[in-house]
Design a protein around this motif. Sequence first.
Motif, PDB file in Angstrom:
ATOM      1  N   TYR A 142      47.729  90.428 123.333  1.00 15.47           N
ATOM      2  CA  TYR A 142      48.242  89.655 124.456  1.00 15.47           C
ATOM      3  C   TYR A 142      47.257  89.796 125.612  1.00 15.47           C
ATOM      4  N   VAL A 145      47.410  92.268 129.112  1.00 14.68           N
ATOM      5  CA  VAL A 145      48.531  93.203 129.005  1.00 14.68           C
ATOM      6  C   VAL A 145      48.036  94.494 128.386  1.00 14.68           C
ATOM      7  N   ASP A 147      49.024  98.466 126.868  1.00 16.37           N
ATOM      8  CA  ASP A 147      50.096  99.180 126.188  1.00 16.37           C
ATOM      9  C   ASP A 147      50.042 100.653 126.554  1.00 16.37           C
ATOM     10  N   GLU A 158      51.529  95.228 132.768  1.00 14.77           N
ATOM     11  CA  GLU A 158      50.584  94.146 133.019  1.00 14.77           C
ATOM     12  C   GLU A 158      49.592  94.417 134.133  1.00 14.77           C
ATOM     13  N   SER A 301      51.126  82.627 121.742  1.00 11.81           N
ATOM     14  CA  SER A 301      51.579  81.719 122.803  1.00 11.81           C
ATOM     15  C   SER A 301      52.953  82.087 123.355  1.00 11.81           C
ATOM     16  N   VAL A 302      53.653  83.011 122.677  1.00 14.60           N
ATOM     17  CA  VAL A 302      54.977  83.442 123.125  1.00 14.60           C
ATOM     18  C   VAL A 302      54.829  84.742 123.908  1.00 14.60           C
ATOM     19  N   SER A 303      55.583  84.900 124.941  1.00 18.67           N
ATOM     20  CA  SER A 303      55.501  86.101 125.773  1.00 18.67           C
ATOM     21  C   SER A 303      55.816  87.352 124.971  1.00 18.67           C
ATOM     22  N   HIS A 304      55.108  88.449 125.304  1.00 16.42           N
ATOM     23  CA  HIS A 304      55.272  89.690 124.562  1.00 16.42           C
ATOM     24  C   HIS A 304      56.648  90.318 124.746  1.00 16.42           C
ATOM     25  N   ASP A 305      57.355  89.946 125.803  1.00 20.14           N
ATOM     26  CA  ASP A 305      58.669  90.523 126.043  1.00 20.14           C
ATOM     27  C   ASP A 305      59.804  89.567 125.683  1.00 20.14           C
ATOM     28  N   ASP A 306      59.492  88.492 124.981  1.00 28.21           N
ATOM     29  CA  ASP A 306      60.515  87.551 124.538  1.00 28.21           C
ATOM     30  C   ASP A 306      61.169  88.091 123.270  1.00 28.21           C
ATOM     31  N   ARG A 309      60.571  86.088 120.035  1.00 29.74           N
ATOM     32  CA  ARG A 309      59.206  85.636 119.768  1.00 29.74           C
ATOM     33  C   ARG A 309      58.933  85.451 118.272  1.00 29.74           C
ATOM     34  N   LYS A 312      60.554  82.089 117.156  1.00 30.76           N
ATOM     35  CA  LYS A 312      59.834  80.959 117.748  1.00 30.76           C
ATOM     36  C   LYS A 312      58.482  80.751 117.076  1.00 30.76           C
TER      37      LYS A 312
END
Length: 344
Positions: A142, A145, A147, A158, A301-306, A309, A312
């Motif tokens: 990501y 971001v 870790d 972030e 393309s999907v947020s890491h906290d979704d 994810r 999707k």
Amino acid sequence: MVLSGCSAKDWERDLRFGWPTGVTKQAERMRVLWTWSGVAALSLGVVVWGLIFWCCLRYRKKSDDHLPRQTKYNLLVEVVCFTFPFLVIAGLFWRTIVVEDYVNHLTKNPDVRVQVDAFKWNWQFEYHSYKDAQGHVHKTVYPGVKDLADAAGTEGLENQKERTSQPPRSCDEAASNQSYNCGASGEDDTAGGPLYLSTVGSQQEIPVLVIPVDRTVRIDEHSEDVIHSFWVPEFLFKRDVIPYGTTSTARDNQFEITPTRIGSYVGRCAELCGTYHSSMNFEVRVVSESTFEDYMKALASVSHDDPQRQAKALRAAHMPAYATTTYPLQTDRTARQAAPKPKE
């Protein structure tokens, strides 16, 4: 006409003596070893059975007054009976070592690298890198971001302000050797490592590991708590996930697989790890290379906290959004209905 419709490879593949077919190159090597071990055992059995029946017929007692000639020693027979079984055992041992070395072999640059994080009672899959059709290596992270969480990557930070307020991670002495979450270069552990593309299971969702067909996939195993075991029955292979008590992954178990058949396969924990061990399942999807690359792009393309994810990304890559081979575990015991009392 019947024989002309078969090839040596066909009958050799079907002569499995109960051994499963398998869907990886490693499983195929193990199946071939099993097949020819069975052929060798049957061949040796035919020789032994033949000698037994020949002796029973040739040296049987023909009358009450005549006994067959008794032989106390026979050096040739003793040498043959010692040498031949030894050669058979040596041959089987050698072939077993060759196949084991092949199954355990780690290539220098695998096509796909995934870290499997096991915890009570679910799985997380972190995609670290992959090669595309042109051989270019892509780092699946990501952007922007870091870790600083545990090895399961459950928290991504972030900006530097947030990171400096967190306690430094405890990386062990092995962290300077291919330890992803502590920084593969072994640098200052307070700097934080990249947050890799990942999906994680929950009570409502089975984790799905997507890998490309005919590609070498390196699996790095990591446990957050107790001993687990990564097992996919169709791979004919399982390996324990050992907890070392740190976020370092340098000493964790690793193995490689090369799937050869597209499909969805259920995976399980094969080590008793606690209350919901029997429900600690996951799914492996072997897909085409183009579908795998689409999935990686969709996941990025999907947020890491979704929390959605995985669904999707799977849907965006034109795959079923949820697992098709198993179902989520149910940890709410109050949801179970009691059996009705029998009428008196």
